[in-house]
Design a protein around this motif. Sequence first.
Motif, mmCIF file in Angstrom:
data_model
loop_
_atom_site.group_PDB
_atom_site.id
_atom_site.type_symbol
_atom_site.label_atom_id
_atom_site.label_comp_id
_atom_site.label_asym_id
_atom_site.label_seq_id
_atom_site.Cartn_x
_atom_site.Cartn_y
_atom_site.Cartn_z
ATOM 1 N N MET A 113 0.879 -1.160 -0.035
ATOM 2 C CA MET A 113 0.085 0.025 0.114
ATOM 3 C C MET A 113 0.829 1.389 -0.006
ATOM 4 O O MET A 113 1.853 1.249 0.625
ATOM 5 N N LYS A 114 0.544 2.080 -0.903
ATOM 6 C CA LYS A 114 1.358 3.253 -1.093
ATOM 7 C C LYS A 114 0.591 4.316 -0.233
ATOM 8 O O LYS A 114 -0.755 4.467 -0.065
ATOM 9 N N TYR A 115 1.367 5.367 0.502
ATOM 10 C CA TYR A 115 0.725 6.371 1.144
ATOM 11 C C TYR A 115 1.678 7.502 1.265
ATOM 12 O O TYR A 115 2.901 7.387 0.710
ATOM 13 N N LYS A 116 1.430 8.698 1.721
ATOM 14 C CA LYS A 116 2.514 10.041 1.687
ATOM 15 C C LYS A 116 2.539 10.285 3.324
ATOM 16 O O LYS A 116 1.766 10.070 4.227
ATOM 17 N N ARG A 117 3.677 10.795 3.762
ATOM 18 C CA ARG A 117 4.001 11.060 4.698
ATOM 19 C C ARG A 117 4.535 12.681 4.850
ATOM 20 O O ARG A 117 5.325 12.941 4.059
ATOM 21 N N TYR A 118 3.893 13.344 5.897
ATOM 22 C CA TYR A 118 4.251 14.768 6.268
ATOM 23 C C TYR A 118 5.056 14.826 7.550
ATOM 24 O O TYR A 118 4.305 14.295 8.275
ATOM 25 N N CYS A 119 5.958 15.377 7.638
ATOM 26 C CA CYS A 119 6.502 15.883 9.050
ATOM 27 C C CYS A 119 6.482 17.340 9.251
ATOM 28 O O CYS A 119 6.656 18.250 8.291
ATOM 29 N N LYS A 120 5.987 17.615 10.473
ATOM 30 C CA LYS A 120 5.741 18.897 11.041
ATOM 31 C C LYS A 120 6.352 19.296 12.265
ATOM 32 O O LYS A 120 6.583 18.430 13.189
ATOM 33 N N GLN A 121 6.468 20.578 12.510
ATOM 34 C CA GLN A 121 7.075 20.940 13.666
ATOM 35 C C GLN A 121 6.366 22.101 14.201
ATOM 36 O O GLN A 121 5.863 23.123 13.437
ATOM 37 N N LEU A 122 6.328 22.323 15.514
ATOM 38 C CA LEU A 122 5.533 23.544 16.336
ATOM 39 C C LEU A 122 6.067 23.742 17.501
ATOM 40 O O LEU A 122 6.635 22.575 18.359
ATOM 41 N N SER A 123 6.312 24.863 18.036
ATOM 42 C CA SER A 123 6.848 25.274 19.591
ATOM 43 C C SER A 123 5.816 25.617 20.303
ATOM 44 O O SER A 123 4.796 26.327 20.141
ATOM 45 N N LEU A 124 5.650 25.074 21.413
ATOM 46 C CA LEU A 124 4.908 25.419 22.783
ATOM 47 C C LEU A 124 5.398 26.617 23.356
ATOM 48 O O LEU A 124 6.680 26.794 23.494
ATOM 49 N N LYS A 125 4.629 27.206 24.192
ATOM 50 C CA LYS A 125 5.099 28.113 25.165
ATOM 51 C C LYS A 125 5.936 27.313 26.048
ATOM 52 O O LYS A 125 5.581 26.383 26.310
ATOM 53 N N ASP A 126 7.043 28.076 26.282
ATOM 54 C CA ASP A 126 7.992 27.446 27.284
ATOM 55 C C ASP A 126 7.751 27.424 28.920
ATOM 56 O O ASP A 126 8.267 28.046 29.597
ATOM 57 N N GLU A 127 6.651 27.051 29.210
ATOM 58 C CA GLU A 127 5.946 27.073 30.616
ATOM 59 C C GLU A 127 5.539 25.593 31.019
ATOM 60 O O GLU A 127 4.595 25.013 30.288
ATOM 61 N N PRO A 128 6.234 25.041 32.066
ATOM 62 C CA PRO A 128 5.862 23.834 32.066
ATOM 63 C C PRO A 128 4.551 23.276 32.465
ATOM 64 O O PRO A 128 3.933 22.389 32.136
ATOM 65 N N GLU A 129 3.771 24.418 33.135
ATOM 66 C CA GLU A 129 2.400 23.944 33.309
ATOM 67 C C GLU A 129 1.564 23.853 32.230
ATOM 68 O O GLU A 129 0.413 23.013 31.997
ATOM 69 N N SER A 131 -4.405 29.483 11.637
ATOM 70 C CA SER A 131 -4.926 27.971 11.670
ATOM 71 C C SER A 131 -4.226 26.895 11.839
ATOM 72 O O SER A 131 -2.907 27.291 11.972
ATOM 73 N N ALA A 132 -4.402 25.604 11.908
ATOM 74 C CA ALA A 132 -3.511 24.531 12.438
ATOM 75 C C ALA A 132 -2.306 24.527 11.349
ATOM 76 O O ALA A 132 -1.369 24.153 11.543
ATOM 77 N N ASP A 133 -2.473 24.758 9.791
ATOM 78 C CA ASP A 133 -1.773 24.800 8.987
ATOM 79 C C ASP A 133 -0.789 25.793 8.978
ATOM 80 O O ASP A 133 0.570 25.443 8.423
ATOM 81 N N GLN A 134 -1.040 27.039 9.446
ATOM 82 C CA GLN A 134 -0.131 28.146 9.568
ATOM 83 C C GLN A 134 0.797 27.784 10.966
ATOM 84 O O GLN A 134 2.070 28.198 10.906
ATOM 85 N N LYS A 135 0.279 27.165 11.836
ATOM 86 C CA LYS A 135 0.933 26.900 13.016
ATOM 87 C C LYS A 135 2.006 25.554 13.070
ATOM 88 O O LYS A 135 3.219 25.906 13.197
ATOM 89 N N TRP A 136 1.572 24.637 12.302
ATOM 90 C CA TRP A 136 2.448 23.401 12.316
ATOM 91 C C TRP A 136 3.188 23.618 10.868
ATOM 92 O O TRP A 136 2.571 23.649 9.652
ATOM 93 N N GLN A 137 4.402 23.951 11.115
ATOM 94 C CA GLN A 137 5.424 24.187 9.791
ATOM 95 C C GLN A 137 5.900 22.772 9.137
ATOM 96 O O GLN A 137 6.390 21.905 10.173
ATOM 97 N N LEU A 138 5.678 22.635 7.907
ATOM 98 C CA LEU A 138 6.309 21.461 7.283
ATOM 99 C C LEU A 138 7.759 21.319 7.251
ATOM 100 O O LEU A 138 8.341 22.460 7.215
ATOM 101 N N MET A 139 8.132 20.198 7.470
ATOM 102 C CA MET A 139 9.604 19.959 7.648
ATOM 103 C C MET A 139 10.328 19.403 6.418
ATOM 104 O O MET A 139 9.442 18.357 5.811
#
Length: 134
Positions: A1-17, A99-107
Motif C-alpha cells: 500500500m502506498k501512502y504519503k508522509r508529512y513531518c511538521k514542527q511546532l513550538s509550545l510556550k516554554d511554560e511547564p504547566e 490556522s492549524a496549517d499556519q501553526k504546524w510548519q512542514l519540515m
Amino acid sequence: MKYKRYCKQLSLKDEPELIARYKEAHGMGNAWPEITAGMKEIGILDMEIYILGNTLFMIMDTIADFDHDDAMQKLSKLPRQKEWENYVAEFQQTDESASADQKWQLMERIYEMDQSAVYDASSGQIKSLLEDRE
C-alpha cells in the motif's frame, strides 16, 4: 500500500504547566472525537506527535493522492475544528488567530535510509508499507 508522509514542527510556550496541560489534552482518549473524525475524513490515515522540551514533532501519514493545501483548507471548515484550534492556541507559541496549517510548519526531509527519491515538503513523501517492499 502506498501512502504519503508529512513531518511538521511546532513550538509550545516554554511554560511547564502549559506543556503538561497540552500533553494531557492529547493523552489517550482526550482528543475530541470530532477532530480525529475530521482528520480521517480528509484522508489522514495516522498521526503521531512527539515532544522534547517545548518542541513538538508530528508525523502525518495520508492517502497516496493527498493534496496537503486542499486538505488543510477542508479540515479548517469541519465541525469543532475552529473551537479546537482556539483551545490549543493557549499553549502554542504562534499567533492565536493562525490556522492549524499556519501553526504546524512542514519540515524538509534531508535523509532517509536507502533513499530513492527527493520530495518537496508540501508534496509529502511517497512511502510503502514494509511488507510491500520485500
